[in-house]
Scaffold this motif. Structure first.
Motif, PDB file in Angstrom:
ATOM      1  N   VAL A 210      -2.505   9.115 -13.696  1.00 20.31           N
ATOM      2  CA  VAL A 210      -3.817   9.114 -14.282  1.00 20.31           C
ATOM      3  C   VAL A 210      -4.369  10.255 -14.554  1.00 20.31           C
ATOM      4  N   HIS A 242      -3.095   5.850 -17.240  1.00 22.79           N
ATOM      5  CA  HIS A 242      -4.599   5.419 -17.201  1.00 22.79           C
ATOM      6  C   HIS A 242      -5.536   6.950 -17.380  1.00 22.79           C
ATOM      7  N   THR A 244      -9.193   8.644 -17.651  1.00 25.41           N
ATOM      8  CA  THR A 244     -10.103   7.060 -16.766  1.00 25.41           C
ATOM      9  C   THR A 244     -11.644   8.350 -17.171  1.00 25.41           C
ATOM     10  N   GLY A 281     -10.114   3.445 -17.862  1.00 23.56           N
ATOM     11  CA  GLY A 281     -10.638   3.531 -16.652  1.00 23.56           C
ATOM     12  C   GLY A 281     -11.987   3.998 -16.526  1.00 23.56           C
ATOM     13  N   ASN A 282     -13.206   2.887 -15.517  1.00 25.75           N
ATOM     14  CA  ASN A 282     -14.534   3.531 -15.614  1.00 25.75           C
ATOM     15  C   ASN A 282     -14.756   3.674 -16.792  1.00 25.75           C
ATOM     16  N   GLN A 289      -9.088  -2.059 -21.420  1.00 27.03           N
ATOM     17  CA  GLN A 289      -8.435  -2.449 -19.322  1.00 27.03           C
ATOM     18  C   GLN A 289      -7.226  -3.392 -19.201  1.00 27.03           C
TER      19      GLN A 289
END
Length: 334
Positions: A210, A242, A244, A281-282, A289
């Motif tokens: 991430v 990921h 984010t 993400g977010n 996603q």
């Protein structure tokens, strides 16, 4: 760790700070304490946070998708990130009223009682809880549960090698691809994180990364290209990454959220460089996603928030073209 000299200083070998801790002092993490020349894990069994989470919240998208994970956190962290979203527990003291006792065997029973498929140590840095996670991990494996570290990756080689037999997934933050960022924003260094991620892969753990993309800090094309290329070369092109969206928090409130267009650019660049499974993400219910077949681009797993629908998988292959799709669908322990 060991004691040395008349001052009875102890050396902690758990994380890559390798703190030299004086008598009655704590390490950088705030929870590993020198008491009488002996190093104690003062937060052992002390829980600040307990929840039943979708595994996708970790986020883990290729590890037991669509299942629940029994999630525990304590206090303390070996990073001092200026943008920390969990600062209330990462910076809490050992006297915090948030803490309560939870024995490892009780945690495992609660996980099973809640129909979870795994146990996750998360919310604060789980390495600070090392002995507790090691004990609970062994019990969890004996009962057929998967185990997950949601970590900043600053664990030492010797600690990770000892932990690996009791761990299944290593969800690691690679916060930037710049040592300067790590030093100024996190109070750490980049290389130990890269080393731990590569070792986790070598030891057979499931690895997902991430990166919180912060405007003006780690979002340049050059830096993102460097990070993506490193992951492909050292962790493999099948590694889920990921990217984010940043939101202002803690001591980093001087800029706005990451533009979605910036994240989309990074996603598309990752695909162009050869990464098979990038994710955003977010960003709400965004199409990036979802999991798509890296060969024919068919929709394989659809995600709306934490609702997961398998659309185009036939076992571990794309139902449309037969491409092999890497993900962990079940836990098997010897």
């Amino acid at each position: 760790m060991y004691s040395r000299g008349v001052e009875r200083t102890v050396d902690c070998s758990l994380c890559s700070h390798r703190c030299h801790i004086g008598l009655a002092r704590q390490g950088i993490c705030g929870v590993r304490v020198n008491a009488g020349g002996v190093l104690y894990a003062a937060s052992y069994g002390r829980v600040s946070s307990e929840a039943i989470d979708p595994i996708e919240k970790k986020p883990l998208f290729h590890f037991l998708p669509g299942t629940l994970s029994y999630s525990l956190g304590s206090i303390g962290c070996n990073f001092h990130c200026q943008n920390c979203q969990n600062w209330a527990i990462s910076r809490a003291s050992l006297k915090s009223p948030l803490l309560r006792d939870l024995a490892p065997e009780v945690g495992v029973e609660r996980a099973l009682g809640a129909a979870c498929s795994s146990v996750s140590w998360t919310y604060n840095e789980p390495t600070m809880w090392y002995e507790y996670t090691l004990d609970m991990g062994k019990l969890a494996h004996a009962r057929g549960l998967g185990t997950v570290y949601v970590t900043n990756g600053y664990i030492t080689e010797e600690a990770l090698r000892e932990l690996a037999p009791s761990l299944d997934a290593f969800r690691v933050d690679i916060k930037a691809f710049s040592d300067q960022f790590y030093r100024t924003v996190c109070g750490a260094k980049l290389q130990p994180v890269l080393d731990a991620a590569a070792l986790a892969r070598e030891l057979g753990l499931h690895v997902e990364t991430v990166t919180l993309v912060i405007p003006g800090e780690n979002d340049s094309v050059e830096e993102m290209d460097g990070l993506i290329t490193w992951v492909i070369e050292h962790l493999g092109a099948d590694t889920p990454m990921h990217f984010t969206r940043f939101h202002p928090d803690y001591r980093m409130r001087d800029r706005g959220p990451t533009p979605v267009e910036t994240l989309e650019r990074i996603y598309e660049r990752a695909r162009a460089l050869g990464l098979r499974y990038p994710y955003l993400g977010n960003v709400g219910d965004h199409q990036y996603q979802n999991t798509y077949c890296p060969a024919c681009h068919a929709l394989l797993i659809e995600r709306n928030g934490y609702t997961v629908r398998v659309r185009g998988l036939d076992g571990h292959r794309c139902a449309a073209c037969g491409e092999a799709i890497e993900y962990v669908s079940e836990i098997r322990h010897p």
